[in-house]
Design an enzyme around this catalytic site. Structure first.
Site, PDB file in Angstrom:
ATOM      1  CE  LYS A   1       6.775  61.019 -76.245  1.00 20.88           C
ATOM      2  NZ  LYS A   1       6.203  61.414 -77.554  1.00 20.88           N
TER       3      LYS A   1
ATOM      4  CB  CYS B   1       2.595  60.411 -77.162  1.00 19.23           C
ATOM      5  SG  CYS B   1       2.128  59.725 -78.781  1.00 19.23           S
TER       6      CYS B   1
ATOM      7  CD  GLU C   1       3.169  63.844 -78.236  1.00 22.65           C
ATOM      8  OE1 GLU C   1       4.355  63.701 -77.902  1.00 22.65           O
ATOM      9  OE2 GLU C   1       2.546  63.008 -78.913  1.00 22.65           O
TER      10      GLU C   1
END
Length: 269
Positions: free
Chosen positions: A112, A149, A40
Site C-alpha cells: 500500500k 483502500c 483489507e
C-alpha cells in the site's frame, strides 16, 4: 470470467475468522468463481483504530500466512487476492496485498502506497509506504491492478496501473462510519467512496472490484467509540455501471461475471 468478492465481519479471533473466510472461498469456488477477492486486513480486527505496539505481533506470522493462503488457493484452484500485515525486518512493516495463482504460487504482491492517518484510521503508526510502485500483477486470468483502500481516492494510482496494462482494478478495503455522524453525512461519505471508484473505471476503461468489510469494531468499552464498516462492496464495468453491489450490514459473497468481448488483451474482460 466469474469473480467473487467476500464481504465479511471479524469473528472475535483470527482462527474463527479464517474458518469463515475459507468456507466462503470454498463456496465461491464451487459456484464457479475463478478470481476471489478478500477485504483489507481480513484475518484480524481492523487494529488501526488505535496506536498500540501489541498489534505489531500480528505481522510475525506473515510467512505462515503466505503458506496458509497458498494452500487455500491451490486447494480450490482459484486466483486469490489477500490482504496481509507484512514484517520485512525489525521496524519495517507494510500493508500488503498478496495474489496467489491457481497452483498456490505467489503471482505477485503490492504494498500500500497511500497511508491514512485519521481518527480511527491510524495506519501511519503501523505501515511504511510501499516501495513496489504501481505494477500490475500477471495471472492466468489477466493483469490485475491491485491497490488497497486509501489508494482508491487517488486517480494517479489507477491511471498508472491502467497505462502499464492492468485489465481491471481491485481494491481490498476497510472503511466505515462513526455512529455519531448524521445520516446525511454518512450518505455523502458512501456516495463519494462509490463515485471516486466508478470514475477510475470510466477514466481508464476497465472494470473495478471493491471489497469492503462489515460489522462494528471497537477497541474501547464505549459502544459509541468505534467504526461501523459500511460494506457496499461492488463491481462496476468499464463505463462505471454498477454490475453488483452488496448491502451495508450482511456478510455476503458478491458474484460478478466479466465477459470476454475481444481477443485484444486490452479488451479481454
Amino acid at each position: 470470467m466469474k469473480t467473487a468478492l467476500i464481504q465479511q465481519a471479524y469473528h472475535d479471533t483470527k482462527a474463527k475468522t479464517l474458518q469463515v473466510t475459507v468456507e466462503k472461498i470454498k463456496e465461491a469456488a464451487q459456484n464457479g468463481a475463478a478470481l476471489i477477492v478478500l477485504q483489507e486486513l481480513h484475518q484480524t480486527e481492523y487494529f488501526c483504530q488505535s496506536e498500540d505496539t501489541k498489534f505489531f505481533a500480528y505481522a510475525n506470522d506473515f510467512e505462515k500466512d503466505i503458506d496458509f493462503w497458498s494452500q487455500v488457493a491451490k486447494a480450490h484452484e482459484v486466483i486469490l487476492v489477500t490482504s496481509l500485515f507484512e514484517k520485512r525486518t525489525a521496524g519495517l512493516y507494510h500493508n500488503t496485498a498478496v495474489v496467489f495463482e491457481k497452483d498456490g504460487s505467489v503471482a505477485g504482491k503490492y504494498r500500500k502506497m497511500h497511508i491514512p492517518d485519521d481518527p480511527g484510521f491510524y495506519e501511519k503508526f503501523y505501515f511504511t509506504p510501499g516501495d513496489l510502485g504501481f505494477e500490475p500483477i500477471e495471472t492466468s486470468v489477466g493483469k490485475l491492478g491491485v491497490l488497497i483502500c486509501w489508494d482508491q481516492w487517488y486517480p494517479e494510482a489507477a491511471r498508472i496501473m491502467a497505462l502499464k496494462g492492468a485489465e481491471l482494478l481491485i481494491y481490498p478495503t476497510a472503511i466505515g462510519w462513526f455512529d455519531e455522524d448524521s445520516s446525511e453525512e454518512k450518505s455523502r461519505q458512501l456516495e463519494s467512496w462509490i463515485t471516486i471508484q466508478r470514475s477510475h473505471a470510466i477514466a481508464n476503461g476497465i472494470p473495478v472490484l471493491s471489497c469492503n468489510r462489515v460489522g462494528f469494531e471497537s477497541d474501547s468499552a464505549d459502544v459509541m467509540d468505534g467504526t461501523r464498516f459500511w460494506g457496499n462492496s461492488f463491481v462496476c464495468g468499464a463505463q462505471g455501471e454498477i454490475l453488483v453491489q452488496a448491502d451495508e450490514k450482511n456478510e455476503t459473497i458478491l458474484y460478478a461475471c466479466l465477459l470476454y468481448t475481444s481477443p485484444s488483451p486490452r479488451d479481454k474482460f
